[in-house]
Design an enzyme around this catalytic site. Structure first.
Site, short mmCIF file in Angstrom:
data_model
loop_
_atom_site.label_atom_id
_atom_site.label_comp_id
_atom_site.label_asym_id
_atom_site.label_seq_id
_atom_site.Cartn_x
_atom_site.Cartn_y
_atom_site.Cartn_z
NE ARG A 156 -2.41 1.65 3.16
CZ ARG A 156 -2.36 -0.35 4.11
NH1 ARG A 156 -3.07 -1.78 3.97
NH2 ARG A 156 -1.75 -0.26 5.45
CE1 TYR A 216 -13.54 18.22 -13.29
CE2 TYR A 216 -12.10 17.98 -11.61
CZ TYR A 216 -13.07 17.46 -12.48
OH TYR A 216 -13.31 16.03 -12.70
CE LYS A 247 -9.06 15.79 -17.58
NZ LYS A 247 -9.34 15.01 -15.98
#
Length: 406
Positions: free
Chosen positions: A68, A122, A219
């Site tokens: 993790r 956003y 992106k």
């Protein structure tokens, strides 16, 4: 790459060399290495013996503890992103940009606190602040990022975080990030910026005064529309809080996805250069089209906040908006007629995209930038990809023709 060397080279060179530590590229005691960090898939990390287990290992990148906490593949990507964000001590990775935004706010907000959110943020940033955090006793208030006086007046002793974004989502206005961050810091508030549009190589957010820089690696960093990921980069003390909250929330990305983003990162500079150049040409061309009332693109002199963009930014990208004369039916005909533009919510990939936008649905203070001619017009957001600029212009002309023919 040493810190001193890191500050001497250009962003283009950093994009090629960052994250390629020899210890992650070769085998100890053996000559030679590979170019890319291998994909290390592991949930379990082993200790040498019970004494090693009992002594523990540093809770930092580069030290095997448990899956993790990542492995060499994730560490290499985090290391590369840190080198691309001037002033950052380290970087943490998340399964999406929204996950990164959530963790960033959870790091610094507690019941009874207040967060100020730029009104042109956003959409999911507002959802997190107004819906999720409200369940934990955190109050969220919108502010106009273009009004420094009203912003300063809003900050109180309860304000512990400020959410920034520049350009603004959908409407693309540039705000004075250094001034807003300075006001926040003087009041004891942490400034968090969504820096996805320009990335650290186009806008060094931490050097401009922000405390945390968040990106949707989905992106530009990925660039190929095939992986979801987000990141937080910050200074040493802030990253202690970020890493602790990241572990509390069990946030981890797969090594396979990390390898994909690292692969995309190597070409991010040339992709951004192409899409920025193409977007500038297309936005300038749209300025003179009778079908368009306003072009919201800070890359061009007529765009909102262009002077501040030139002052604070060293690069841009292919995402901008414009207002189309007509109604929503006209807009739908225009977008539906486009051949080289897909219809999708993401951006920053190699392909061009177009979507209808109606910012009035999510705004409380200001719908469009001052001076925008929105009367009898509707909004369109485009993400300019790697296609030929002349082909995209011809495609847009076809969309205008389809709209007129109806």
């Amino acid at each position: 790459m040493s810190d001193s060397e890191n500050h001497k080279v250009t962003a283009a060179t950093k994009l090629v060399s960052a994250g390629r530590r020899r210890k992650w590229l070769g085998v100890e005691g053996q000559k030679g290495s590979v170019v890319n960090p291998p994909v290390w898939r592991a949930s379990t990390h082993l200790f040498e013996d019970c004494a090693d287990l009992a002594s523990g290992r540093p809770d930092e990148h580069g030290h095997f503890r448990y899956g993790r906490a990542g492995g060499p593949t994730q560490w290499a990507l985090a290391d590369a992103l840190t080198q691309l964000e001037p002033g950052a001590h380290s970087t943490e990775l998340y399964p999406s940009g929204v996950a990164a935004l959530s963790i960033a706010m959870l790091c610094v907000l507690r019941p009874g606190d207040e967060v100020l959110v730029t009104d042109n943020a956003y959409g999911p940033t507002n959802w997190i602040a107004l819906s999720m955090l409200s369940q934990f006793g955190v109050t969220a208030k919108p502010f106009d990022p273009l009004d420094l006086e009203s912003f300063a007046a809003m900050i109180s002793d309860k304000t512990k975080a400020v959410m920034l974004e520049s350009p603004g989502s959908l409407t693309m206005e540039i705000c004075d990030i250094p001034a807003l961050a300075s006001i926040a810091r003087d009041a004891g508030a942490i400034s968090i910026i969504d820096n996805t549009w320009a990335t650290g190589i186009g806008f060094p957010a931490l050097e401009r005064g922000c405390d945390m820089s968040v990106m949707a690696l989905t992106k530009h960093a990925s660039g190929h529309s095939d992986v979801m990921m987000g990141s937080i980069s910050a200074g040493k003390e802030m990253m202690k809080k970020v890493r602790l909250m990241t572990q509390f929330m069990g946030q981890v990305v797969s090594p396979d996805d990390a390898a994909l983003v690292m692969r995309g990162l190597r070409t991010m500079g040339v992709r951004l250069e192409h899409s920025t150049r193409s977007a500038t040409e297309i936005a300038s061309w749209l300025q003179h089209r009778p079908e368009v009332t306003s072009v919201l693109c800070p890359l061009i002199p007529e765009g909102p906040g262009h002077a501040m963009y030139k002052r604070d930014f060293t690069g841009g990208c292919g995402l901008f908006s414009f207002l189309l004369k007509g109604d929503k039916a006209d807009r739908a005909r225009f977008i539906d007629a486009l051949e080289h533009f897909g219809i999708g919510y993401s951006w920053g990939g190699y392909e061009s995209l177009a979507i209808p936008i109606d910012p009035e649905h999510g705004r409380k203070l200001r719908t469009w930038p001052q001076g925008t001619n929105s009367d009898g017009a509707v909004g369109v957001r485009v993400s300019i990809g790697l296609e030929g600029t002349e082909d995209l212009i011809r495609d847009i002309e076809g969309g205008f023709a389809a709209m007129r023919s109806a």
